[in-house]
Design an enzyme around this catalytic site. Sequence first.
Site, PDB file in Angstrom:
ATOM      1  N   GLY A  11      72.290 119.731 140.837  1.00  0.00           N
ATOM      2  CA  GLY A  11      72.498 121.419 141.067  1.00  0.00           C
ATOM      3  C   GLY A  11      71.425 122.047 140.542  1.00  0.00           C
ATOM      4  CD  GLN A  15      72.503 131.169 137.192  1.00  0.00           C
ATOM      5  OE1 GLN A  15      71.042 132.057 136.299  1.00  0.00           O
ATOM      6  NE2 GLN A  15      72.222 132.347 137.728  1.00  0.00           N
ATOM      7  CB  ILE A  16      72.095 124.240 133.478  1.00  0.00           C
ATOM      8  CG1 ILE A  16      73.562 124.880 132.672  1.00  0.00           C
ATOM      9  CG2 ILE A  16      71.845 123.342 133.310  1.00  0.00           C
ATOM     10  CD1 ILE A  16      74.676 124.379 132.782  1.00  0.00           C
ATOM     11  N   GLY A  17      70.318 124.895 136.192  1.00  0.00           N
ATOM     12  CA  GLY A  17      69.145 124.135 136.568  1.00  0.00           C
ATOM     13  C   GLY A  17      67.712 124.582 136.015  1.00  0.00           C
ATOM     14  CG  ASN A 105      84.010 118.479 139.505  1.00  0.00           C
ATOM     15  OD1 ASN A 105      83.179 118.381 139.917  1.00  0.00           O
ATOM     16  ND2 ASN A 105      85.035 118.902 139.581  1.00  0.00           N
ATOM     17  N   GLY A 130      77.921 118.814 134.179  1.00  0.00           N
ATOM     18  CA  GLY A 130      79.128 119.231 135.417  1.00  0.00           C
ATOM     19  C   GLY A 130      80.003 118.776 135.184  1.00  0.00           C
ATOM     20  CG  ASP A 159      80.579 120.305 122.834  1.00  0.00           C
ATOM     21  OD1 ASP A 159      80.669 122.037 123.075  1.00  0.00           O
ATOM     22  OD2 ASP A 159      80.865 119.807 123.721  1.00  0.00           O
ATOM     23  NE  ARG A 162      78.319 125.948 122.833  1.00  0.00           N
ATOM     24  CZ  ARG A 162      78.932 126.021 123.897  1.00  0.00           C
ATOM     25  NH1 ARG A 162      79.514 124.782 124.475  1.00  0.00           N
ATOM     26  NH2 ARG A 162      78.615 126.444 124.476  1.00  0.00           N
ATOM     27  CG  HIS A 187      82.033 118.915 127.068  1.00  0.00           C
ATOM     28  ND1 HIS A 187      81.514 119.858 126.569  1.00  0.00           N
ATOM     29  CD2 HIS A 187      81.751 120.316 128.226  1.00  0.00           C
ATOM     30  CE1 HIS A 187      81.011 121.229 126.728  1.00  0.00           C
ATOM     31  NE2 HIS A 187      81.307 121.098 128.355  1.00  0.00           N
TER      32      HIS A 187
HETATM   33  P1  NAX Z   1      75.766 127.217 138.530  1.00  0.00           P
HETATM   34  O1  NAX Z   1      77.186 127.423 139.806  1.00  0.00           O
HETATM   35  O2  NAX Z   1      74.794 127.824 138.340  1.00  0.00           O
HETATM   36  O3  NAX Z   1      75.060 126.014 139.530  1.00  0.00           O
HETATM   37  C1  NAX Z   1      75.865 124.745 139.531  1.00  0.00           C
HETATM   38  C2  NAX Z   1      74.478 124.954 141.237  1.00  0.00           C
HETATM   39  O4  NAX Z   1      75.624 123.271 140.899  1.00  0.00           O
HETATM   40  C3  NAX Z   1      74.550 125.756 142.042  1.00  0.00           C
HETATM   41  O5  NAX Z   1      73.541 126.024 142.415  1.00  0.00           O
HETATM   42  C4  NAX Z   1      75.428 124.388 143.565  1.00  0.00           C
HETATM   43  O6  NAX Z   1      75.546 124.339 144.375  1.00  0.00           O
HETATM   44  C5  NAX Z   1      75.465 123.334 142.756  1.00  0.00           C
HETATM   45  N1  NAX Z   1      75.759 121.846 143.279  1.00  0.00           N
HETATM   46  C6  NAX Z   1      77.754 122.237 143.476  1.00  0.00           C
HETATM   47  N2  NAX Z   1      77.577 120.730 144.003  1.00  0.00           N
HETATM   48  C7  NAX Z   1      76.733 120.614 144.283  1.00  0.00           C
HETATM   49  C8  NAX Z   1      76.200 118.941 144.881  1.00  0.00           C
HETATM   50  N3  NAX Z   1      77.838 118.042 145.537  1.00  0.00           N
HETATM   51  N4  NAX Z   1      75.002 118.448 144.807  1.00  0.00           N
HETATM   52  C9  NAX Z   1      74.187 118.773 144.094  1.00  0.00           C
HETATM   53  N5  NAX Z   1      74.570 120.367 143.720  1.00  0.00           N
HETATM   54  C10 NAX Z   1      76.002 120.732 143.491  1.00  0.00           C
HETATM   55  O7  NAX Z   1      76.324 126.505 136.948  1.00  0.00           O
HETATM   56  P2  NAX Z   1      75.826 126.107 135.836  1.00  0.00           P
HETATM   57  O8  NAX Z   1      75.943 127.730 135.090  1.00  0.00           O
HETATM   58  O9  NAX Z   1      74.448 126.006 136.152  1.00  0.00           O
HETATM   59  O10 NAX Z   1      76.465 125.088 134.895  1.00  0.00           O
HETATM   60  C11 NAX Z   1      76.707 124.149 135.837  1.00  0.00           C
HETATM   61  C12 NAX Z   1      77.498 122.526 135.082  1.00  0.00           C
HETATM   62  O11 NAX Z   1      77.530 122.520 133.971  1.00  0.00           O
HETATM   63  C13 NAX Z   1      78.943 123.516 135.846  1.00  0.00           C
HETATM   64  O12 NAX Z   1      79.704 122.394 135.978  1.00  0.00           O
HETATM   65  C14 NAX Z   1      79.732 123.884 133.643  1.00  0.00           C
HETATM   66  O13 NAX Z   1      81.085 124.232 133.531  1.00  0.00           O
HETATM   67  C15 NAX Z   1      78.996 122.741 133.231  1.00  0.00           C
HETATM   68  N6  NAX Z   1      78.650 123.160 131.931  1.00  0.00           N
HETATM   69  C16 NAX Z   1      78.769 122.072 130.976  1.00  0.00           C
HETATM   70  C17 NAX Z   1      78.119 122.153 129.754  1.00  0.00           C
HETATM   71  C18 NAX Z   1      78.488 120.486 128.931  1.00  0.00           C
HETATM   72  O14 NAX Z   1      77.799 121.115 127.540  1.00  0.00           O
HETATM   73  N7  NAX Z   1      78.435 119.450 129.703  1.00  0.00           N
HETATM   74  C19 NAX Z   1      78.146 123.530 129.055  1.00  0.00           C
HETATM   75  C20 NAX Z   1      77.249 124.064 130.198  1.00  0.00           C
HETATM   76  C21 NAX Z   1      78.109 124.536 131.582  1.00  0.00           C
HETATM   77  O15 NAX Z   1      79.428 125.156 130.749  1.00  0.00           O
END
Ligand code: NAX
Length: 328
Positions: A11, A15-17, A105, A130, A159, A162, A187
């Site tokens: 990913g 955004q996180i990346g 997923n 994710g 968490d 926070r 989570h």
């Molecule tokens: P984004 O949608 O900005 O980025 C996700 C990226 O993953 C996209 O660029 C997409 O193309 C890529 N992707 C999708 N499928 C893929 C695959 N099979 N192989 C490689 N890349 C793939 O999301 P972002 O804000 O970066 O969040 C990423 C994940 O973090 C989300 O699932 C989000 O729910 C999760 N989070 C988890 C948190 C935690 O505390 N565990 C908190 C923050 C966040 O909500």
Amino acid sequence: TTSPVTVTVTGAAGQIGYALLFRIGAGQLLGPDTPVRLRLLEIPQAVQAAEGVAMELDDCAFPLLDGVDVSDDPRTAFDGANVALLVGARPRGKGMERADLLEANGGIFGPQGRAINDVAADDVRVLVVGNPANTNALIAASSAPDVPRSRFTAMTRLDHNRALSQVARRAGVPVAQVRRLSIWGNHSASQYPDLFHAQVGDRPGSDLAADRGWLTDDFIPTVAKRGAAIIEARGASSQASAANAAIDHVRDWYAGTPEGDWTSAGIWSTGEYGVPEGLISSFPVTSDGRDWSVVEGLEIDPFSRERIDASVAELLEEREAVRALGLV
Ligand code: NAX
């Protein structure tokens, strides 16, 4: 060490990346003495964007960054990975049922787990960010039979952080003086942030927890629903704070947790505190630099027990759902 550590980030164009990769390049994941080789995994449609991120990483001229590769093939991206940060996931679309979400997923974390099994380094350590993070980690772990289960972890450090911040504010102490907080369970909104064993400045956390109105109506829901509050305020989900938590998790895993403190992580349960074996559930944990261990001997009163059990019940339901889909 002087030989580079290979860190794979999925990913990577997300955004996180974007909040994570530059901090890794700057040496904040593994410290100022450890060179890093980055491997970025994206889906084909986002490879070009990931290549743009790689160009920017080049343009930082980070002395510790030994190289950046971009791929859309898990078997290439996880090749030799010592650290795997699984950030990319399938978000829940409008009207999507939970089973559809878990299946989508499964289509990501199953193949990634198999690739990690086959091509990652023998010492690979995996953090799933994710969502649904715990169950995605379970799917990945179950798809990697040759990798010890204990190497697969799910992120609850955001968490945890926070909760630290909320408690510090409540008690009027610096955040560095809050220790031994615990996040239990999933989570998700069902998680249980546990204050009863904490030390807050010179007071026991149970002092603060004695105000049950604040505990149940303010502290617990504020921590559990913080992600939604960030979305509401920013119009976008937590990114820099999520990246920061991922860095904290991996850094503590390698460096070890400080004496007299612990942190929280989703790890493979071997039955601790009545959490069924084979769930990836959040626990209070310490690291010795190699392995996470659940903190032993905490007394769990009925208030905490009920909340831990409720979150664990949700994890069991998720496991049943992915079992029914043949994903674990
Ligand atoms: P984004 O949608 O900005 O980025 C996700 C990226 O993953 C996209 O660029 C997409 O193309 C890529 N992707 C999708 N499928 C893929 C695959 N099979 N192989 C490689 N890349 C793939 O999301 P972002 O804000 O970066 O969040 C990423 C994940 O973090 C989300 O699932 C989000 O729910 C999760 N989070 C988890 C948190 C935690 O505390 N565990 C908190 C923050 C966040 O909500």
